[in-house]
Motif scaffolding. Structure first.
Motif, short mmCIF file in Angstrom:
data_model
loop_
_atom_site.label_atom_id
_atom_site.label_comp_id
_atom_site.label_asym_id
_atom_site.label_seq_id
_atom_site.Cartn_x
_atom_site.Cartn_y
_atom_site.Cartn_z
N UNK A 79 0.66 -1.26 0.26
CA UNK A 79 0.07 -0.12 0.00
C UNK A 79 0.85 1.17 0.36
N UNK A 80 0.90 2.36 -0.61
CA UNK A 80 1.05 3.01 -0.26
C UNK A 80 1.84 4.10 -1.75
N UNK A 81 1.58 3.97 -2.81
CA UNK A 81 1.40 3.85 -4.39
C UNK A 81 2.52 3.32 -4.91
N UNK A 82 2.42 2.05 -4.97
CA UNK A 82 3.63 1.65 -5.33
C UNK A 82 2.96 0.36 -6.90
N UNK A 83 3.00 0.80 -8.23
CA UNK A 83 2.21 1.53 -9.24
C UNK A 83 2.56 -0.42 -9.69
N UNK A 84 1.23 -0.89 -10.30
CA UNK A 84 1.84 -2.10 -10.99
C UNK A 84 1.55 -2.03 -12.52
N UNK A 85 1.44 -2.20 -13.76
CA UNK A 85 0.53 -2.48 -14.70
C UNK A 85 1.66 -2.38 -15.87
N UNK A 86 1.14 -2.66 -17.55
CA UNK A 86 1.43 -3.43 -18.68
C UNK A 86 1.35 -1.81 -19.31
N UNK A 87 2.54 -0.89 -19.71
CA UNK A 87 3.02 -0.20 -20.90
C UNK A 87 3.09 -0.47 -22.09
N UNK A 88 3.71 -1.74 -22.59
CA UNK A 88 3.73 -2.17 -24.10
C UNK A 88 3.84 -1.12 -25.34
N UNK A 89 1.57 -0.75 -25.20
CA UNK A 89 1.72 -0.77 -26.09
C UNK A 89 1.84 1.40 -26.16
N UNK A 90 2.28 1.41 -25.21
CA UNK A 90 3.01 3.14 -25.17
C UNK A 90 4.75 2.95 -25.72
N UNK A 91 5.14 2.13 -25.33
CA UNK A 91 6.35 2.69 -25.56
C UNK A 91 6.33 2.08 -27.19
N UNK A 92 4.75 0.80 -27.69
CA UNK A 92 5.41 0.90 -29.33
C UNK A 92 5.67 -0.64 -29.38
N UNK A 93 5.52 -1.78 -28.35
CA UNK A 93 5.92 -3.12 -28.04
C UNK A 93 3.98 -3.73 -27.57
N UNK A 94 4.27 -4.85 -28.61
CA UNK A 94 2.30 -5.29 -28.14
C UNK A 94 2.88 -6.30 -27.77
N UNK A 95 1.70 -6.52 -27.10
CA UNK A 95 2.09 -7.98 -25.88
C UNK A 95 2.10 -9.58 -26.40
N UNK A 96 3.48 -9.92 -26.27
CA UNK A 96 3.36 -11.37 -27.02
C UNK A 96 2.25 -11.94 -26.63
N UNK A 97 1.26 -12.69 -27.83
CA UNK A 97 0.52 -13.88 -27.98
C UNK A 97 0.37 -14.71 -26.27
N UNK A 98 1.42 -15.17 -25.83
CA UNK A 98 1.37 -16.04 -25.30
C UNK A 98 1.30 -15.14 -23.45
N UNK A 126 8.63 -4.56 -32.42
CA UNK A 126 9.79 -3.89 -31.73
C UNK A 126 11.01 -3.67 -32.39
N UNK A 127 10.83 -4.12 -34.49
CA UNK A 127 12.36 -3.78 -34.13
C UNK A 127 11.45 -2.15 -35.72
N UNK A 128 10.26 -2.08 -35.64
CA UNK A 128 10.16 -0.89 -36.12
C UNK A 128 11.01 0.61 -35.86
N UNK A 129 10.92 0.94 -36.74
CA UNK A 129 12.10 2.35 -36.32
C UNK A 129 11.27 3.22 -35.43
N UNK A 130 9.81 3.64 -35.26
CA UNK A 130 9.59 4.66 -34.31
C UNK A 130 9.55 4.02 -32.58
N UNK A 131 9.22 2.77 -32.59
CA UNK A 131 9.77 1.97 -31.20
C UNK A 131 10.97 1.76 -30.73
N UNK A 132 12.22 1.35 -32.36
CA UNK A 132 13.64 1.34 -31.89
C UNK A 132 13.80 2.56 -31.91
N UNK A 133 13.41 3.60 -31.23
CA UNK A 133 13.90 4.85 -30.75
C UNK A 133 13.57 5.70 -29.84
#
Length: 255
Positions: free
Chosen positions: A123-142, A235-242
């Protein structure tokens, strides 16, 4: 130094993430967790597993972008296959496992926490979450199969598509945490919850857990080369690599 410290408290095993860069996931940590799962599964004296961190501020920040950004496509493909096997080993463990999320667990760190049976969030502001789409990487199917098996359907869009981080009661409502505990006595509270699982009949619990997770595990194991290729394309798209290289550079400066 080992990336995973093995500790014992009677019939309870503690797998404590303990490596540089806040337990960021690299090849070595994946191998360590695979070995730790195999050893724990084979040890009849272990009745339950606590997955914890040696770092009070970070449970796990996800993939080790500093090292992975230098991988070529074939090496990263091999890594992702190993990462998938690690998730299957953790999620398929027949013994109860509780995650002691005492520090931030984002991206791959959240994914690792989701493999457990019960997640206790400090308790007290510890973060949990998935930010992959913000970076530009899709979630793997698994990982998508794992997410569908562990998070309520009504939370999937805000967790997976909006890429938000959650804390405290918001993490409970999103289904990313099962329980909150105060910082003082935090690990003791996590061990008490694990003990509640461990007191159940081991065989009955193992069989029931296996049945509950069978369909998700089947989907996780069946991830085909086409799905991995789609992830690698992202992962290897130019924008995501940047973006990844900018993040890795900032992490290197902080080190």
């Amino acid at each position: 130094m080992s990336g995973v410290r093995r500790e014992r408290q009677g019939p309870l095993a503690v797998l404590r993430l303990d490596k540089a860069r806040g337990n960021a996931i690299d090849e070595a940590l994946v191998d360590e967790l695979l070995r730790a799962c195999a050893e724990t599964e084979a040890d009849d004296g272990v009745r339950g597993v606590l997955l914890a961190s040696a770092n009070p501020k970070l449970f796990c920040p996800g993939l080790d972008l500093v090292s992975l950004v230098e991988f070529d496509r074939p090496r990263l493909e091999r890594f992702m296959h190993a990462f998938g096997r690690m998730l299957v080993s953790l999620f398929g463990l027949r013994k109860p496992m509780v995650a002691a999320v005492s520090g931030h667990a984002v991206a791959g760190g959240c994914i690792v926490a989701l493999t457990t049976d019960w997640r206790v969030l400090r308790r007290g502001g510890v973060s949990i979450g998935l930010n992959e789409v913000k970076v530009g990487v899709p979630l793997p199917l698994s990982v998508s199969a794992l997410l569908r098996a562990t998070v309520p359907p009504g939370s999937l869009s805000r967790v997976a598509l909006l890429g938000r981080n959650f804390a405290d009661e918001d993490a409970l409502s999103a289904g990313l945490a099962d329980e909150l505990a105060d910082g003082e006595g935090f690990e003791g509270a996590c061990l008490a919850r694990l003990q509640e699982f461990a007191e159940k009949d081991a065989y009955s619990l193992a069989v029931t857990k296996t049945y509950l997770r069978a369909e998700a595990l089947r989907q996780m194991k069946a991830e085909d080369p086409a799905a991995i290729a789609e992830w690698l394309d992202g992962w290897f798209s130019p924008a995501t690599q940047d973006r990844i290289r900018a993040i890795a550079a900032s992490l290197t400066r902080k080190a």
